[in-house]
Write a protein that holds these residues in place. Structure first.
Motif: not given
Ligand code: PEP
Ligand code: MG
Length: 568
Positions: A186, A189, A293, A295, A332, A426, A449, A451, A499
């Motif tokens: 995070h 990001i 997001r 959260e 999340d 997702m 997702g 990631n 995403c």
């Molecule tokens: C992902 O997992 O691709 C996503 C977009 O969510 P996060 O990065 O918040 O887990």
């Protein structure tokens, strides 16, 4: 030169400020002169009160009165005679001030955290903050105020927590280097959102540098230089200029539709964390919000945000986007995202544990609060509900049933909302990918997702530097999974977005065009880059490239082929 993970693009050149982690251990010595020790304790409390009052005032001015209340609460607690009184009693019997603070705070933390009441739970984390602050004063440890670093600073830290990152003043910080953290942690990001070049996972960096060293942070290639030679410095000054120029050229894509070279339109949305970010999405020409997001609303608070607080935030985002899609992801948490006041159990494998939709379905009261806020806010724009970390059909069905019940309640209360509010999920686990055909029958939309999909498909912790070499969306397994999800969604006639961070990767985009992705959701600062890359590819070219790389055996071959075909 040292390598790390390229976490946020661009070149930063500046002077280092090292953020050190503090060791709060102390020698538990027996005190003879207890009066003197009590005076030392009183001085620490006074100093704590002074700084806390100043911080509260600063927060009140910079952020708002509500946020300042947290610090004011600390002041009330430490001024309460019970807490300080207990501490002094311990000093009277020969304990040192540090031991007294630790024991009494731990006792209060234990007491508050066993009470089944949100306010009491919050008290526990407040006392924990007080304890850390008092220990730092007693041990003579000074914290660096990140919000006050000088212009041209490169921050170097073991790790940057989201709360540390949120103190960063963008104008002053030109680069970030950390020892841990991956591309999708995070902090990475947030660094991208702030457009600060960042290189993460540089082993031992905090030990190797000192304040005021000069650093080059190349967040595009993931390399850093400390006290570079003159020729390296001049090369990077030129590179920095080129990067800035390229960013300026991208401006020609402002206000344009997002379409492939042969004219196929796709949607280009943004990932955001707060309603304020929705403004950034609009400024950057995002066509909607593909991932809010939610959260961050919980993490930036000291209590569970109420229905009204959440409603206000979701409504604000919906209104800023003026009828364009706003896909809000329900809470999340878990994994690498902790919310102290929830006092979630420590788990051996948090990424595989009680998190995201699992936690929400186990804590229905707070989930209903969030869903009600979202559904009520749907009267003010085009809100869609997105469920994270789905692994089986039952989870999605249960959320949909809750949504249906809430709609009935709102009908009977005469409260307006969008009757057709979409509920999608997702796809970020191998389980969801493997049953994408089944989920597509129940979901109104998918959003991939990548990631987490990469993390779980490759069985690689997304923040672990030792296994980062395996963490790639270009692994054949991950690419097959992405293709399958898009095909299942399309076969069922539902929109399929992405995403995860891969949606903005220039190497990935031709493959997504070929697979038929309909919506790309990216960090607002990458909207124009993504639009410019999409515009370079025809479907036929993308298909030919996808066919070629899907026949390859290894990630290295695939990346090499994609780089060679790249039109950048
Ligand atoms: C992902 O997992 O691709 C996503 C977009 O969510 P996060 O990065 O918040 O887990
Ligand atoms: Mg995820």
């Amino acid at each position: 030169m040292q390598n790390g993970i390229a976490a946020s693009r661009g070149i930063g050149i500046g002077s280092i400020c090292v953020i050190t982690e503090h060791d709060l251990s102390f020698e538990n010595k027996k005190i003879e002169d207890t009066e003197k020790e009590k005076a030392r304790f009183d001085a620490a409390v006074e100093s704590f009160k002074e700084t806390t009052a100043t911080m509260a005032e600063d927060i009140r001015k910079r952020i708002g009165p509500k946020e300042a209340e947290i610090m004011e609460g600390h002041l009330v607690m430490i001024s309460d005679p019970t807490m300080a009184g207990e501490m002094k009693k311990m000093i009277d019997v020969g304990q040192c001030a540090e031991a007294a603070v630790t024991a009494v705070c731990d006792m209060f933390i234990g007491m508050f955290s066993t009470m089944d009441d949100d306010i009491m739970q919050q008290r526990a984390s407040d006392v924990s903050d007080i304890k850390t602050s008092l220990l730092k004063i007693l041990l003579g440890i000074e914290d660096i105020d990140i919000s006050k670093v000088a212009p041209g600073t490169v921050l170097v830290a073991q790790d940057l927590t989201p709360s540390m990152t949120s103190q960063i003043v963008k104008e002053n910080v030109v680069g970030i280097i950390t020892e841990v953290g991956g591309k999708t942690s995070h902090s990475a990001i947030l660094a991208r959102a702030l457009e600060i070049p960042a290189v993460l996972s540089v082993p031992g960096i905090t030990e190797k540098v000192k304040n005021k060293d000069t650093a080059i942070v190349d967040g595009t290639d993931g390399v850093i230089f400390i006290n570079p030679e003159g020729d390296v410095l001049s090369r990077y000054i030129i590179k920095r200029e080129e990067f800035i120029k390229k960013q300026a050229e991208l401006k020609s894509f402002l206000g344009k539709e997002t379409k492939t070279a042969d004219g196929e339109l796709v949607e280009l949305f943004c990932n955001i964390g707060t309603p304020k970010d929705a403004k950034k999405a609009v400024e950057c020409d995002g066509e909607g919000i593909g991932l809010f997001r939610s959260e961050f609303l919980y993490m930036d608070n000291n209590h569970l945000p109420s229905e009204e607080e959440q409603f206000a935030a979701y409504k604000e985002a919906a209104e800023i986007m003026k009828g364009k899609d706003v896909i809000i992801r329900t809470l999340d948490i878990g994994g690498d995202k902790d919310i102290p006041y929830l006092n979630m159990k420590k788990e051996d494998n948090p990424f595989l544990g009680y998190r995201a939709v699992r936690y929400c379905l186990g804590n229905k009261d707070s989930y209903i609060t969030q869903l009600r806020a979202m559904i009520r806010a749907s009267a003010f724009g085009k809100i869609k509900i997105m469920v994270p970390l789905v692994t089986c059909v039952e989870e999605l069905r249960e959320v949909k049933n809750m949504v249906a019940d809430i709609k009935k309640d709102l009908d009977s209360e005469g409260i307006d909302y969008d009757k057709d509010i979409a509920v999608g999920c997702m796809i970020e686990t191998p389980a969801a990918s493997l049953i994408a055909d089944l989920l597509a029958k129940e979901a109104d939309f998918f959003s991939i997702g990548t990631n987490d999909l990469t993390q779980y498909t490759m069985s690689v912790d997304r923040g672990n530097a030792d296994v980062a070499y395996l963490y790639s969306t270009f692994q054949p397994s991950v690419l097959r999974s992405i293709k399958n999800i898009i095909q299942c969604g399309r076969a069922a006639g539902i929109p399929v977005g992405m995403c995860g961070e891969a949606a903005a990767d220039p190497l990935m985009i031709p493959l997504l065009i070929s697979f038929g992705l309909t919506e790309y959701s990216v960090n607002p600062v990458l909207v124009l880059t993504a639009r410019s890359v999409i515009a370079k590819w025809t479907k036929a070219e993308a298909d030919a490239l996808a066919e070629k790389v899907l026949a390859m055996d290894t990630e290295a071959e695939i990346v090499a082929a994609l780089k060679e075909a790249s039109k950048e």
